[in-house]
Design a protein around this motif. Sequence first.
Motif, PDB file in Angstrom:
ATOM      1  N   ASP A 179       0.861  -1.172   0.000  1.00 27.36           N
ATOM      2  CA  ASP A 179       0.000   0.000   0.000  1.00 27.36           C
ATOM      3  C   ASP A 179       0.906   1.235   0.000  1.00 27.36           C
ATOM      4  O   ASP A 179       2.040   1.183   0.467  1.00 27.36           O
ATOM      5  CB  ASP A 179      -0.882  -0.012   1.269  1.00 27.36           C
ATOM      6  N   LEU A 180       0.381   2.320  -0.532  1.00 27.61           N
ATOM      7  CA  LEU A 180       1.104   3.580  -0.435  1.00 27.61           C
ATOM      8  C   LEU A 180       1.112   4.017   1.028  1.00 27.61           C
ATOM      9  O   LEU A 180       0.193   3.719   1.773  1.00 27.61           O
ATOM     10  CB  LEU A 180       0.407   4.641  -1.283  1.00 27.61           C
ATOM     11  N   VAL A 223       4.175   0.566   2.174  1.00 32.36           N
ATOM     12  CA  VAL A 223       3.976  -0.415   3.237  1.00 32.36           C
ATOM     13  C   VAL A 223       3.881  -1.777   2.560  1.00 32.36           C
ATOM     14  O   VAL A 223       3.100  -1.945   1.621  1.00 32.36           O
ATOM     15  CB  VAL A 223       2.672  -0.121   4.005  1.00 32.36           C
ATOM     16  N   ILE A 224       4.668  -2.725   2.990  1.00 30.57           N
ATOM     17  CA  ILE A 224       4.570  -4.077   2.456  1.00 30.57           C
ATOM     18  C   ILE A 224       3.610  -4.853   3.344  1.00 30.57           C
ATOM     19  O   ILE A 224       3.862  -5.021   4.536  1.00 30.57           O
ATOM     20  CB  ILE A 224       5.945  -4.760   2.391  1.00 30.57           C
ATOM     21  N   LYS A 225       2.486  -5.265   2.762  1.00 28.54           N
ATOM     22  CA  LYS A 225       1.449  -5.935   3.545  1.00 28.54           C
ATOM     23  C   LYS A 225       1.771  -7.436   3.707  1.00 28.54           C
ATOM     24  O   LYS A 225       2.691  -7.946   3.061  1.00 28.54           O
ATOM     25  CB  LYS A 225       0.088  -5.693   2.885  1.00 28.54           C
ATOM     26  N   PRO A 226       1.049  -8.132   4.579  1.00 28.04           N
ATOM     27  CA  PRO A 226       1.460  -9.507   4.914  1.00 28.04           C
ATOM     28  C   PRO A 226       1.657 -10.445   3.715  1.00 28.04           C
ATOM     29  O   PRO A 226       2.614 -11.225   3.702  1.00 28.04           O
ATOM     30  CB  PRO A 226       0.324  -9.989   5.831  1.00 28.04           C
ATOM     31  N   TRP A 278       4.850  -9.391   2.117  1.00 28.02           N
ATOM     32  CA  TRP A 278       5.965  -9.689   3.016  1.00 28.02           C
ATOM     33  C   TRP A 278       6.243 -11.192   3.067  1.00 28.02           C
ATOM     34  O   TRP A 278       7.393 -11.624   3.169  1.00 28.02           O
ATOM     35  CB  TRP A 278       5.684  -9.161   4.424  1.00 28.02           C
ATOM     36  N   ASP A 308     -16.144 -15.484   6.996  1.00 29.96           N
ATOM     37  CA  ASP A 308     -17.575 -15.424   6.727  1.00 29.96           C
ATOM     38  C   ASP A 308     -17.865 -14.401   5.621  1.00 29.96           C
ATOM     39  O   ASP A 308     -18.460 -13.367   5.857  1.00 29.96           O
ATOM     40  CB  ASP A 308     -18.292 -15.040   8.038  1.00 29.96           C
TER      41      ASP A 308
END
Lengths: 503, 503
Positions: B32-33, B41-44, B47, B347
């Motif tokens: 994400d920026l 930002v490197i998200k999970p 990463w 869900d």
Amino acid sequence: MAKQPKTAISPTREENYPEWYQQVIRAADLADLSPVRGCMVIKPWGWGIWENMQQALDRMFKDTGHENAYFPLFIPMSFLEKEAEHVDGFAKECAVVTHHRLEPGPDGGLVPAGELEEPLIVRPTSETIIGAMYAKWVQSHRDLPILINQWANVVRWELRTRMFLRTTEFLWQEGHTAHATEEEAVEETNKMLEVYADFAENWMAMPVIKGEKTAGERFPGAVSTLTIEAMMQDRKALQSGTSHFLGQNFSKAQGIQFQDQNGETCFAWTTSWGVSTRLIGALIMTHSDDDGLIVPPRLAPAQIILLPIHKLESEADVMEYCENLKKELEAQQFGGLPIRVKIDNRDIRGGEKNWQHIKRGVPLRVEVGPKDIEKGGVFVGRRDTGKKQGYDRKEFVSIAADILQEIQQELYDRALKLREDNTRAFNDFEEFAAYFTPKNEDEPEIHGGFAICHFVDCPEMEEKLKPLKVTARCIPLDRPANPGICIFTGQATDKIGIFAKAY
Amino acid sequence: MAKQPKTAISPTREENYPEWYQQVIRAADLADLSPVRGCMVIKPWGWGIWENMQQALDRMFKDTGHENAYFPLFIPMSFLEKEAEHVDGFAKECAVVTHHRLEPGPDGGLVPAGELEEPLIVRPTSETIIGAMYAKWVQSHRDLPILINQWANVVRWELRTRMFLRTTEFLWQEGHTAHATEEEAVEETNKMLEVYADFAENWMAMPVIKGEKTAGERFPGAVSTLTIEAMMQDRKALQSGTSHFLGQNFSKAQGIQFQDQNGETCFAWTTSWGVSTRLIGALIMTHSDDDGLIVPPRLAPAQIILLPIHKLESEADVMEYCENLKKELEAQQFGGLPIRVKIDNRDIRGGEKNWQHIKRGVPLRVEVGPKDIEKGGVFVGRRDTGKKQGYDRKEFVSIAADILQEIQQELYDRALKLREDNTRAFNDFEEFAAYFTPKNEDEPEIHGGFAICHFVDCPEMEEKLKPLKVTARCIPLDRPANPGICIFTGQATDKIGIFAKAY
Ligand SMILES: [Zn+2]
Ligand SMILES: [Zn+2]
């Protein structure tokens, strides 16, 4: 055998504990000073310990449902302006980036150019930047919980630095979680304290006291801070890991809001928790002796070092024996992982080589010479006890993991005994003060320890603690509150605290 | 099944490749920026891919005799002043720390205070600081070689950034080695290029051309730079890893000297080599399609996702079946490691869930509903081909690793075919120029590719390449030099080069 000094490290712990600490680091080749003020270089042996710590903790974080992510190194200055309390705690002494270019200067050197419109701070901790992202990511209760951890470097501008314990740049992990309910966030805070305690005791062989911080020692902005506290060999406390319940303080400052199942807008409940390369300092001061470092086997980059002893004509035979022995040992499991074995065949004197591995704290040293091969044996030195013993090779392979486990336990037991021998309950402030006062004020001997007493968390207590350089370490979780008298104020209280001098 | 758009990603690759790239990252939840200019930002999920890359590379580095260490984030400005050529390359656009404190300002905000005597640079690369340490550590030929790698964040102030490909802060590894002889250092440079090529081809399923950089594309200060170059799906080249032979240039600037066996003082021979989070950009652009990301199985954080399909009354049965299936699959090995399996029991609507995993590029999706349980079966979707197929459960468990290997191979084959289909030899500059000129200049269509031709490395060539926005990618190592005519100058030459537009 070559003549050796009585102890490898000089001064000894008794003679000068702080200097002993620096010398252990140097002798074990863990780290080195760098040309950058307050920053250290972590050398391969030190880094290997940190890697093992990381891997063990990372597995524990994942087993408890967390994922890793990565957030920016820089934080806009305006982010820190938003949060007065947090800033008081963290933003005062930090590295500020003001320019983004270097240009040739008038005297042939370089000068900073390209001034930034808004200065950037090198993260001292990432609450604010992570909070800003969570505010963006969280809309609905379905987006919660967020259970993220980050492995990162952080910078706090420290005036007085000490390797591993307090450096301008250090490495750590910071967990940041957001939850829909207070209950869940409190549970998370407790759970991560348990993870840290488990790691400290079962990997580092370091007994810890789990407790809650007093108001004055709390993380800036937290509702409550949980801590694990360990006793070093100079009987000072070292805070080894903290887990913070942040309530809604940060989510309100950062706008982390969500629609709950009823469509109502609520603020999330957040936590953060971290441990750092400081743990290496804790490990050193918990286990090492006057011959240098002792690494608990579960964290040792090499658990067994094979030392071939040979003349030129016997080298091939001895090396073959060692290579085979290495493979056999590596096929054994210790703590659920293959045993880590290295061969040191460097061309240096045997006595010197042996001492290097003692100083580095390798749990088991195995000498193999032509005579050992003839007998089908090995000659094993244990770092923790200093004992040396010959074994039949096959027998050694089969019990190597057991010996490593024995060492792991022995180190824990020793550390626990030290703590128990140096923990005292107090009902009287004069005795408390005497406990924390060295006989030799010019060159203080190792003294004091952990003091347990009833207290009321108040300014009067802080006033009485300050001249003693003692702090409230925690309110231990495993001691049920019971009625008593505050030794600082004489007031009735049911709060019990652990007090100590601390790193 | 819910109605879905024809492709999950809009625009498609053909329609707008750069925008497609951004949308794939968003749809796969990779990154994400951030609020910090040029930093992401490197998200999970992103990463997780990087973690797998790190682990594989780290094992390869260790298997080739390297150790990890850690050096400071900051570099004193004076270190960069020493090395004119290197500085020209790196120190121009960088983050400069000039202050170490924040103080309350006149308007209630914060202002930088505590100006540093000497500004610090946030490392753009660590040659200078590591060199300073090596100069201290190396005295004798017995101290060599030094074979150290560092995993770290670095900062280069980029004006135009693109996620993973060019960001102000990025993550990488940098190997820095010092050797007693030129021969050894050259061997090291070549060895690490091979490691990178092995990793790219066998882990990333990304075919690469190994080659040497021309003078204009070399690392500043290097004697020679080796590179691996890959073709993205828009037929542009992406430099994916470099290995530099630095000769004695850096050791002379930094004073890395040693006494050789004859007691003579010599300068060490050094190398450096690195890959970065840019590899994630390369992975995305090599394999993804108009439905989103495709992750090569060996690097996928989850290789198989289990999707339980149930109504409330069947949930317990379906989940039990999934949990057991997960355990059975995890007991299988793929590429020497246990298969990585996750269950997604969130869900949310089944169609939406399925598409999320398609867009994230999970290699295999396995649907399990009450009917599958009755039949003892599973229903499997393959991300690479889009094919769906029912299997008997036991059969699927026994061949899951084979299917993953098939996908890994299929992805490699496709990428290789794309490269081969879009690689042409040229003897004529006009044809070369036409190859690199889009038909639609306003909105350039995907065009060009890799051009192979004889060349003389000279200013005239650079002049002719510039308007085409083409660069010399490398002199390929696997093509023996042979006599020919430079297409830029008409001169006789035996040098062959690969030319392309590049990231
Ligand atoms: Zn904050
Ligand atoms: Zn340099």
